[in-house]
Design a protein around this motif. Structure first.
Motif, mmCIF file in Angstrom:
data_model
loop_
_atom_site.group_PDB
_atom_site.id
_atom_site.type_symbol
_atom_site.label_atom_id
_atom_site.label_comp_id
_atom_site.label_asym_id
_atom_site.label_seq_id
_atom_site.Cartn_x
_atom_site.Cartn_y
_atom_site.Cartn_z
ATOM 1 N N ILE A 114 43.526 37.142 19.360
ATOM 2 C CA ILE A 114 42.456 37.367 19.949
ATOM 3 C C ILE A 114 41.888 38.726 19.805
ATOM 4 N N ASP A 115 42.768 39.610 20.491
ATOM 5 C CA ASP A 115 42.132 40.924 20.752
ATOM 6 C C ASP A 115 43.627 41.808 20.758
ATOM 7 N N TYR A 116 43.403 42.964 20.198
ATOM 8 C CA TYR A 116 44.599 43.997 19.962
ATOM 9 C C TYR A 116 43.691 45.246 20.034
ATOM 10 N N THR A 117 43.557 45.766 21.361
ATOM 11 C CA THR A 117 42.653 46.800 21.727
ATOM 12 C C THR A 117 43.413 48.184 21.744
ATOM 13 N N SER A 118 44.767 48.089 22.254
ATOM 14 C CA SER A 118 45.448 49.363 22.471
ATOM 15 C C SER A 118 46.824 49.165 21.890
ATOM 16 N N SER A 119 47.834 50.126 21.953
ATOM 17 C CA SER A 119 49.089 50.176 21.069
ATOM 18 C C SER A 119 50.185 49.212 22.097
ATOM 19 N N ASP A 120 49.678 48.708 23.153
ATOM 20 C CA ASP A 120 50.422 48.031 23.641
ATOM 21 C C ASP A 120 50.185 46.720 24.514
ATOM 22 N N SER A 121 49.399 46.219 23.982
ATOM 23 C CA SER A 121 48.770 44.939 24.746
ATOM 24 C C SER A 121 47.796 44.120 23.403
ATOM 25 N N VAL A 122 48.407 42.599 23.937
ATOM 26 C CA VAL A 122 48.039 41.728 22.501
ATOM 27 C C VAL A 122 47.474 40.725 23.521
ATOM 28 N N GLU A 123 46.104 40.070 22.952
ATOM 29 C CA GLU A 123 45.867 38.574 23.589
ATOM 30 C C GLU A 123 45.472 37.852 22.500
ATOM 31 N N ASP A 142 47.433 15.252 26.072
ATOM 32 C CA ASP A 142 48.603 15.554 25.290
ATOM 33 C C ASP A 142 48.474 16.818 24.757
ATOM 34 N N ARG A 143 47.238 17.706 24.872
ATOM 35 C CA ARG A 143 47.376 19.120 24.576
ATOM 36 C C ARG A 143 46.713 19.789 25.394
ATOM 37 N N TYR A 144 47.109 21.126 25.689
ATOM 38 C CA TYR A 144 46.478 22.097 26.324
ATOM 39 C C TYR A 144 46.364 23.524 25.684
ATOM 40 N N ALA A 145 45.364 24.166 26.069
ATOM 41 C CA ALA A 145 45.294 25.664 25.564
ATOM 42 C C ALA A 145 45.594 26.758 26.688
ATOM 43 N N LEU A 146 46.049 27.761 25.987
ATOM 44 C CA LEU A 146 46.258 28.764 27.308
ATOM 45 C C LEU A 146 45.826 30.239 26.365
ATOM 46 N N ILE A 147 45.402 30.999 27.240
ATOM 47 C CA ILE A 147 45.064 32.438 26.972
ATOM 48 C C ILE A 147 46.387 33.332 27.358
ATOM 49 N N LEU A 148 47.016 33.950 26.377
ATOM 50 C CA LEU A 148 48.366 34.741 26.763
ATOM 51 C C LEU A 148 48.125 36.196 26.352
ATOM 52 N N ASN A 149 48.539 36.874 27.317
ATOM 53 C CA ASN A 149 48.484 38.344 27.587
ATOM 54 C C ASN A 149 49.943 38.905 27.212
ATOM 55 N N PHE A 150 49.942 39.678 26.033
ATOM 56 C CA PHE A 150 51.429 40.188 26.012
ATOM 57 C C PHE A 150 51.230 41.807 26.267
ATOM 58 N N ILE A 151 52.303 42.330 26.624
ATOM 59 C CA ILE A 151 52.356 43.918 26.632
ATOM 60 C C ILE A 151 53.740 44.294 26.149
ATOM 61 N N VAL A 152 53.902 45.666 26.098
ATOM 62 C CA VAL A 152 54.935 46.262 25.619
ATOM 63 C C VAL A 152 55.717 46.758 26.907
ATOM 64 N N VAL A 153 56.916 46.332 27.021
ATOM 65 C CA VAL A 153 57.622 47.005 28.017
ATOM 66 C C VAL A 153 59.141 47.425 27.570
ATOM 67 N N ASP A 154 59.582 48.531 27.614
ATOM 68 C CA ASP A 154 60.697 49.315 27.260
ATOM 69 C C ASP A 154 60.925 48.662 25.605
ATOM 70 N N ALA A 183 59.757 46.252 23.743
ATOM 71 C CA ALA A 183 59.735 44.997 23.828
ATOM 72 C C ALA A 183 58.375 44.364 24.274
ATOM 73 N N LEU A 184 57.849 43.398 23.148
ATOM 74 C CA LEU A 184 56.469 42.683 23.301
ATOM 75 C C LEU A 184 57.132 41.439 24.291
ATOM 76 N N VAL A 185 55.938 41.404 25.330
ATOM 77 C CA VAL A 185 56.667 40.150 26.531
ATOM 78 C C VAL A 185 55.227 39.798 27.241
ATOM 79 N N ILE A 186 55.385 38.245 27.676
ATOM 80 C CA ILE A 186 54.342 37.713 28.132
ATOM 81 C C ILE A 186 54.049 38.301 29.469
ATOM 82 N N GLU A 187 52.806 38.861 29.671
ATOM 83 C CA GLU A 187 52.382 39.385 30.981
ATOM 84 C C GLU A 187 51.713 38.177 31.983
ATOM 85 N N SER A 188 50.820 37.211 31.004
ATOM 86 C CA SER A 188 50.151 36.391 31.863
ATOM 87 C C SER A 188 49.815 35.319 31.030
#
Length: 168
Positions: free
Chosen positions: A102-111, A138-150, A152-157
């Motif tokens: 959806i969104d990549y607005t900075s060098s270390d954050s992805v939605e 049977d199905r569900y949607a999630l908004i995921l936020n990822f950040i770079v930590v050390d 590595a890209l990881v799920i923040e929320s």
């Protein structure tokens, strides 16, 4: 006198260490497409690890934790520990139906948004009684936020969201 001052100044400046150059921050990804692809890979790896979790065996939880951080990680650890303590059992696997950046607005954050199929996933208590509500979609949607930590890209929320495309 001026010569002495010049000599003193040059002597003092020779003793002053040259400041270390500060590195210029570089983007974690070369492009938005690369960021979205990396986030999808992390989420697919996360779901693979999640599907391998055996609630009876806490040692199976650890591989999952490398894919998340912060409050999401804390909540995940707490939930799994509670399910284990209550003797819950999970069967089946969650399948990723779709994943879209959806969104990549900075060098270390992805939605991103994902649609997951849980139709084959079961939860039972220690007696084998079904704990899945009959009205669970049977199905569900999630908004995921990822950040770079050390580096590595990881799920923040992760937060549930309405997505008509996912409901079908």
């Amino acid at each position: 006198m001026l010569a002495l001052l010049a000599l003193a100044a040059s002597t003092l400046s020779a003793c002053t260490p040259t400041p270390e150059p500060t590195p210029t921050p570089t983007a974690a990804f070369a492009s938005e497409e690369e960021a979205f692809a990396a986030a999808e890979e992390v989420y697919r790896d996360y779901m693979e690890a999640f599907n391998l979790v055996d609630l009876r065996d806490p040692s199976t939880f650890d591989p999952l934790f490398q894919y998340s951080t912060g409050e999401y990680l804390s909540s995940e650890k707490e939930s799994l520990s509670q399910l284990h303590a209550e003797g819950r059992l999970r069967g089946g696997a969650i399948k990723i139906v779709s994943f879209e950046g959806i969104d990549y607005t900075s060098s270390d954050s992805v939605e991103a948004i994902t649609c997951n199929d849980v139709s084959e996933t079961t939860f039972t208590d220690s007696e084998g009684s079904n704990l899945v509500p009959e009205d669970r979609p049977d199905r569900y949607a999630l908004i995921l936020n990822f950040i770079v930590v050390d580096s590595a890209l990881v799920i923040e929320s992760a937060a549930p969201t309405e997505d008509p495309a996912c409901a079908s």
